[in-house]
Design a protein around this motif. Structure first.
Motif, short mmCIF file in Angstrom:
data_model
loop_
_atom_site.label_atom_id
_atom_site.label_comp_id
_atom_site.label_asym_id
_atom_site.label_seq_id
_atom_site.Cartn_x
_atom_site.Cartn_y
_atom_site.Cartn_z
N VAL A 102 0.85 -1.18 0.00
CA VAL A 102 0.00 0.00 0.00
C VAL A 102 0.89 1.24 0.00
CG1 VAL A 102 -1.77 1.26 1.26
CG2 VAL A 102 -1.79 -1.25 1.24
N THR A 114 23.03 -1.66 16.89
CA THR A 114 21.65 -1.87 17.34
C THR A 114 20.94 -2.90 16.46
OG1 THR A 114 21.56 0.37 18.17
CG2 THR A 114 19.47 -0.72 17.82
N GLN A 154 24.22 -8.59 13.27
CA GLN A 154 24.51 -9.96 13.65
C GLN A 154 25.87 -9.91 14.34
OE1 GLN A 154 25.04 -12.80 10.45
NE2 GLN A 154 25.80 -14.37 11.85
N MET A 212 21.44 -15.13 11.14
CA MET A 212 20.73 -14.11 10.39
C MET A 212 20.13 -13.11 11.37
SD MET A 212 16.90 -15.45 9.79
CE MET A 212 16.36 -13.79 10.05
N VAL A 213 19.83 -11.95 10.83
CA VAL A 213 19.12 -10.93 11.59
C VAL A 213 18.04 -10.35 10.69
CG1 VAL A 213 19.32 -8.59 12.52
CG2 VAL A 213 20.96 -10.32 13.18
N ALA A 214 16.89 -10.07 11.27
CA ALA A 214 15.82 -9.37 10.57
C ALA A 214 15.67 -8.00 11.20
CB ALA A 214 14.51 -10.14 10.67
N ARG A 232 13.62 -4.13 10.54
CA ARG A 232 12.69 -3.32 9.74
C ARG A 232 13.05 -1.85 9.92
NH1 ARG A 232 6.80 -1.71 9.64
NH2 ARG A 232 6.29 -1.80 7.41
N ARG A 284 1.61 -1.11 4.36
CA ARG A 284 0.99 -2.41 4.57
C ARG A 284 1.02 -3.21 3.29
NH1 ARG A 284 -4.03 -1.27 8.81
NH2 ARG A 284 -2.70 -0.34 10.42
N ILE A 343 2.75 -4.90 8.82
CA ILE A 343 4.06 -5.40 9.24
C ILE A 343 4.50 -4.49 10.38
CG2 ILE A 343 6.43 -5.86 8.59
CD1 ILE A 343 5.43 -6.09 5.68
N THR A 401 6.99 -3.75 13.99
CA THR A 401 8.24 -4.06 14.67
C THR A 401 8.33 -3.24 15.95
OG1 THR A 401 10.62 -4.33 14.31
CG2 THR A 401 9.63 -2.29 13.53
N PHE A 430 9.82 -12.70 13.33
CA PHE A 430 11.28 -12.68 13.49
C PHE A 430 11.59 -12.08 14.85
CE2 PHE A 430 12.38 -13.81 9.20
CZ PHE A 430 11.33 -13.33 8.43
N THR A 438 14.90 -11.13 17.52
CA THR A 438 16.34 -10.90 17.54
C THR A 438 16.73 -10.47 18.95
OG1 THR A 438 16.16 -10.06 15.28
CG2 THR A 438 18.23 -9.65 16.43
N ILE A 467 21.68 -12.64 17.19
CA ILE A 467 21.13 -13.29 16.01
C ILE A 467 19.62 -13.30 16.07
CG2 ILE A 467 23.10 -14.79 15.47
CD1 ILE A 467 21.65 -17.03 16.94
N SER A 468 19.00 -13.70 14.98
CA SER A 468 17.55 -13.78 14.88
C SER A 468 17.11 -15.21 14.62
CB SER A 468 17.03 -12.94 13.71
OG SER A 468 17.34 -11.59 13.83
N GLY A 528 13.54 -16.90 12.70
CA GLY A 528 12.29 -16.62 12.01
C GLY A 528 11.37 -17.81 12.06
N ARG A 551 19.21 -5.24 23.16
CA ARG A 551 18.94 -5.05 21.72
C ARG A 551 17.94 -6.10 21.24
NH1 ARG A 551 25.23 -3.91 20.58
NH2 ARG A 551 25.23 -1.74 21.28
N THR A 587 9.69 -8.54 14.96
CA THR A 587 9.04 -8.07 13.74
C THR A 587 8.01 -9.12 13.34
OG1 THR A 587 11.00 -6.88 13.00
CG2 THR A 587 9.36 -7.43 11.33
N MET A 596 5.08 -10.06 10.46
CA MET A 596 4.47 -9.80 9.16
C MET A 596 3.16 -10.56 9.16
SD MET A 596 7.96 -10.17 6.92
CE MET A 596 7.39 -9.22 5.51
#
Lengths: 183, 176
Positions: free
Chosen positions: A45, A128, A131, A145-147, A149, B35, B50, B52, B87, B89, B134-135, B137, B168, B172, B174
């Motif tokens: 959107v 902040t 990884q 991995m790191v996500a 946004r 969105r 989405i 976070t 996700f 982290t 690390i994350s 998902g 930290r 997130t 979705m």
């Protein structure tokens, strides 16, 4: 042409070419099939009653390269990096295999945002959203991995690029990847 | 409808087959920049968010069952269907005297759905006093459609007697 709320027809009303063009043609031109351009894209959107076709892009660098920089910097092979158009936000997924030659010393990968034309840094890579591997013992390898946004962006095209640093010692980074979901 | 030559195209037919169908398309349903759209079933779509949230503060726990830290969260609340991509982290550190005791971060779901934090969707760190960030998902399925809140939770592994550290922290979601 922008979206117009479809008219409600009334019995015996004359159905004009103008009405068709506004309420059928122009509105159909705002729908997903009309906007679709690229296989694998998603639809996001852009504003009320407005969507766009938003490709998801990935970049990878397999080469194992090292740095001793304690501030975020490029490796010999810059990147990975992705240039993509976004609306107000982008979800970035990145990671690599990393290690540090010194025991109990960090290796970090993060992502910054750069101007597509000038390459100037718009958002610096940061601890902040990084990884991080804090090697124990020395040269212990972890792949993760790191996500993250990024929000508050101004609609437009940006380059998302990975950079690297260490706390001390020599960090090694390989199998580096980055992909951007432009939403 | 399928048009037939010489048939009268009525106002009612226009309203059903043109107006009402157009009102089911993305531009008709789009409300908020940022969105995206997902299918909710046969011939049905919905705009989804989405979201976070981040808590940077370094805090500790020695709990061996999932718990909140002093600053609860981070958490996000979104409207979902039966699925969401999640996700989480965190930068986590164990304790120097507990080199083999793990540190965990996971998430729970509340609201329309009740789902406790589990190891199955946890970040796990097992490097004593060293800290990694690390994350993890997950494609979370089996949600109850509606407003769902996703909140990060934390624990230490079995045998922990000293506090482990978390900072930290980011989640997130979705919504699908």
């Amino acid at each position: 042409m922008a979206w117009t709320a479809p008219m409600t027809a009334v019995a015996t009303q004359v159905w004009t070419a103008s009405a068709f063009n506004t309420h059928v043609r122009d509105n159909l031109n705002e729908t997903a099939p009309a906007k679709a351009t690229t296989d694998g894209s998603i639809f996001t959107v852009t504003a009320a009653n407005s969507i766009n076709d938003a490709p998801m892009l990935q970049s990878t660098v397999a080469a194992s390269e090292t740095t001793t920089s304690t501030t975020f910097a490029n490796l010999t092979t810059v990147g990975p990096s992705v240039t993509v158009s976004v609306n107000t936000a982008a979800t970035v997924i990145f990671g690599c295999q990393m290690s540090n030659s010194s025991v109990d010393t960090t290796a970090l990968m993060s992502v910054g945002i750069y101007d597509v034309d000038t390459g100037s840094e718009l958002t610096a890579p940061s601890d902040t959203w990084c990884q991080q591997n804090d090697g124990s013992p020395a040269n212990s390898v972890e792949r993760g991995m790191v996500a993250h946004r990024f929000t508050g962006l101004t609609s437009g095209s940006y380059t998302f690029q990975a950079k690297y640093r260490v706390g001390a010692g020599t960090g090694a980074f390989s199998e580096r990847y980055l992909f951007v979901i432009p939403a | 409808m399928t048009a037939v030559a010489n048939a009268v195209f009525t106002a009612a037919e226009y309203n059903s087959y043109v107006r009402d169908n157009l009102l089911e398309t993305m531009p008709a349903k789009a409300t908020t920049a940022g969105r995206w759209f997902v299918a909710t079933g046969l011939n049905s779509i919905a705009e989804r968010q989405i979201a976070t949230n981040t808590v940077d503060t370094s805090e500790t726990t020695s709990s061996t069952s999932y718990t909140n830290l002093t600053t609860t969260g981070p958490a996000v609340t979104v409207t979902t269907g039966t699925k969401a991509m999640v996700f989480i982290t965190a930068q986590m550190t164990g304790h120097a005297s507990e080199a083999t005791v793990e540190t965990y971060a996971s998430y729970e779901v509340s609201g329309a759905t009740s789902s406790s934090a589990t190891d199955a969707r946890a970040i796990v760190n097992d490097v004593g006093a060293n800290d990694n960030r690390i994350s993890v998902g997950s494609l979370h399925t089996g949600l109850t459609a509606g407003s769902n809140t996703f909140t990060m939770k934390y624990k230490c592994g079995t045998g922990a007697a000293n506090p482990h550290t978390f900072l930290r922290r980011t989640i997130t979601v979705m919504a699908l």
